[in-house]
Design a protein around this motif. Sequence first.
Motif, PDB file in Angstrom:
ATOM      1  N   ALA A 194     -14.070   9.642   6.977  1.00 21.07           N
ATOM      2  CA  ALA A 194     -12.780   9.301   7.574  1.00 21.07           C
ATOM      3  C   ALA A 194     -11.824   8.765   6.512  1.00 21.07           C
ATOM      4  CB  ALA A 194     -12.971   8.273   8.680  1.00 21.07           C
ATOM      5  N   ARG A 195     -12.351   7.919   5.620  1.00 22.77           N
ATOM      6  CA  ARG A 195     -11.506   7.385   4.558  1.00 22.77           C
ATOM      7  C   ARG A 195     -11.043   8.505   3.627  1.00 22.77           C
ATOM      8  NH1 ARG A 195     -11.346   6.189  -0.668  1.00 22.77           N
ATOM      9  NH2 ARG A 195     -10.132   4.343  -1.337  1.00 22.77           N
ATOM     10  N   ASP A 196     -11.963   9.413   3.284  1.00 24.46           N
ATOM     11  CA  ASP A 196     -11.600  10.530   2.405  1.00 24.46           C
ATOM     12  C   ASP A 196     -10.487  11.367   3.024  1.00 24.46           C
ATOM     13  OD1 ASP A 196     -13.518   9.701   0.637  1.00 24.46           O
ATOM     14  OD2 ASP A 196     -15.001  11.222   1.192  1.00 24.46           O
ATOM     15  N   ARG A 197     -10.588  11.591   4.316  1.00 23.18           N
ATOM     16  CA  ARG A 197      -9.570  12.390   5.003  1.00 23.18           C
ATOM     17  C   ARG A 197      -8.217  11.680   4.976  1.00 23.18           C
ATOM     18  NH1 ARG A 197      -7.062  16.850   5.678  1.00 23.18           N
ATOM     19  NH2 ARG A 197      -6.174  17.187   7.742  1.00 23.18           N
ATOM     20  N   LEU A 198      -8.217  10.372   5.196  1.00 22.37           N
ATOM     21  CA  LEU A 198      -6.970   9.606   5.164  1.00 22.37           C
ATOM     22  C   LEU A 198      -6.385   9.579   3.752  1.00 22.37           C
ATOM     23  CD1 LEU A 198      -7.921   6.604   7.483  1.00 22.37           C
ATOM     24  CD2 LEU A 198      -6.318   8.461   7.999  1.00 22.37           C
ATOM     25  N   LEU A 199      -7.275   9.503   2.747  1.00 22.84           N
ATOM     26  CA  LEU A 199      -6.797   9.503   1.361  1.00 22.84           C
ATOM     27  C   LEU A 199      -6.150  10.837   1.024  1.00 22.84           C
ATOM     28  CD1 LEU A 199      -6.738   7.800  -1.252  1.00 22.84           C
ATOM     29  CD2 LEU A 199      -8.891   8.899  -1.903  1.00 22.84           C
ATOM     30  N   GLU A 225     -17.712   6.809   8.176  1.00 22.57           N
ATOM     31  CA  GLU A 225     -16.607   5.976   7.696  1.00 22.57           C
ATOM     32  C   GLU A 225     -16.066   6.501   6.368  1.00 22.57           C
ATOM     33  OE1 GLU A 225     -15.720   1.310   6.458  1.00 22.57           O
ATOM     34  OE2 GLU A 225     -17.603   1.850   7.440  1.00 22.57           O
ATOM     35  N   THR A 226     -16.988   6.949   5.497  1.00 24.48           N
ATOM     36  CA  THR A 226     -16.583   7.496   4.202  1.00 24.48           C
ATOM     37  C   THR A 226     -15.786   8.783   4.380  1.00 24.48           C
ATOM     38  OG1 THR A 226     -18.537   6.562   3.119  1.00 24.48           O
ATOM     39  CG2 THR A 226     -17.414   8.383   1.994  1.00 24.48           C
ATOM     40  N   GLN A 246      -0.839   2.249   4.490  1.00 20.31           N
ATOM     41  CA  GLN A 246      -1.925   3.157   4.117  1.00 20.31           C
ATOM     42  C   GLN A 246      -2.622   2.713   2.834  1.00 20.31           C
ATOM     43  OE1 GLN A 246       0.783   6.550   4.297  1.00 20.31           O
ATOM     44  NE2 GLN A 246      -0.559   7.545   5.787  1.00 20.31           N
ATOM     45  N   THR A 280      -4.811  -0.244   3.581  1.00 24.56           N
ATOM     46  CA  THR A 280      -6.024   0.111   4.320  1.00 24.56           C
ATOM     47  C   THR A 280      -7.030   0.837   3.446  1.00 24.56           C
ATOM     48  OG1 THR A 280      -4.778   0.288   6.395  1.00 24.56           O
ATOM     49  CG2 THR A 280      -6.915   1.410   6.292  1.00 24.56           C
ATOM     50  N   LEU A 281      -6.555   1.746   2.625  1.00 22.79           N
ATOM     51  CA  LEU A 281      -7.454   2.595   1.841  1.00 22.79           C
ATOM     52  C   LEU A 281      -7.944   1.942   0.554  1.00 22.79           C
ATOM     53  CD1 LEU A 281      -5.532   5.956   2.290  1.00 22.79           C
ATOM     54  CD2 LEU A 281      -7.828   5.448   3.141  1.00 22.79           C
TER      55      LEU A 281
END
Length: 392
Positions: free
Chosen positions: A33-38, A30-31, A162, A165-166
């Motif tokens: 995935a969040r880093d990638r989205l950020l 999950e971390t 975004q 969510t982030l």
Amino acid sequence: MMQRPNPIRLTLSSLCALAVFTSAGAVQAETLARDRLLEQLGEALFHDENLSLNRSQSCASCHDPERGFSDARRSADGAFSLGDDGRSLGNRNAPTASYAAFIPPFHQNEDGKWIGGLFWDGRAADLEEQAGGPPLNPVEMGLPDKAVLVQRLRENPAYTEQFSTLFTPTVLQQDETGFTAMTQAIAAFERRDEFAPFSSKYDRYLAGKAAFSKEEELGRTLFFSDQFTNCNQCHQLRGSPIGAQETFTDYSYHNIGVPRNPAGIQEAGMAVDFVDDGLLANPQVTDPGQRGKFRTPTLRNVAVTGPYMHNGVFQDLRTVVLFYNRYNSKAEAAQMNPETSQPWGEAPVPGTLSVNELTHGPALDAQRVDALVAFLKTLTDQRYEDLLDAAE
């Protein structure tokens, strides 16, 4: 009779351990995935011209990913980047954003010397603080305040979703939290490997995947020599000449006597007698002995990210090497700037010159100057190597 292996017994403790392991893996995924989205959000923001007053300029305008994260819009004689209004100019050369993630926070080392920090004078502690500077700078992206910037973010439905969510659902409802979240996203993008791939011919040479020419090898030997040049006095971070992930700067501050740039001063509308205070312009620094010093830049991609020095006074990389050589050579020709056919000019702040570093080593002949330039070209990331041919 052959014994059957004992069946696996899932005791309560082993079930708990499995649950913890599974949970930890889920949290890690999950971390990531969040880093990638950020990072993806930061990439969009980095290229978004709507974050400038006239919606004409983004971070990428002065830090073009296709040009070594430097500004390719300047004219051949240009030293400074144009602002969002199409006419404003600052008083410093925009440095490359390549390998900026490796710059340490601004601090004093055990010897009391200032190290690190973003911008030429280190006034930004980290990538996040640096990312917040240009949008609100009146001669760069020109937004008047954080409120306008966050309003621009709210205009974009994709951003609204975004950021929510982030960060938090209300992050863009407050100017300060919205602004901080923006800087965090841009900094996350700037920490991606594409900014610092360590993919140059030099890196391939260290890995045994490329061979240097005789000239490049001579340049490498000279560069790392403690006897023949002063290059590694400030441009070597690792303890070994073959250390991995060498950024070619120790992030220290020096006054090397870079002359004024009359053309740049005139173009930017500055006073004829303008002198950049350098490190002393940093609000954290009050010692007059730091005046005229600037942070040592990385030499990664140096061959494709000119002009050079904090004021963009030199256009050609060979000129830079010759400028350093002036301190050790008594030859009359060595005291002339080949770009102007005039003397180099006096140091604007003579009292704080790094004399020991500048005068370390003997004078270089033309062959050794060319060898150093050849070596510096090997520090070009693989994606930009075609720009070397275009520059020649």
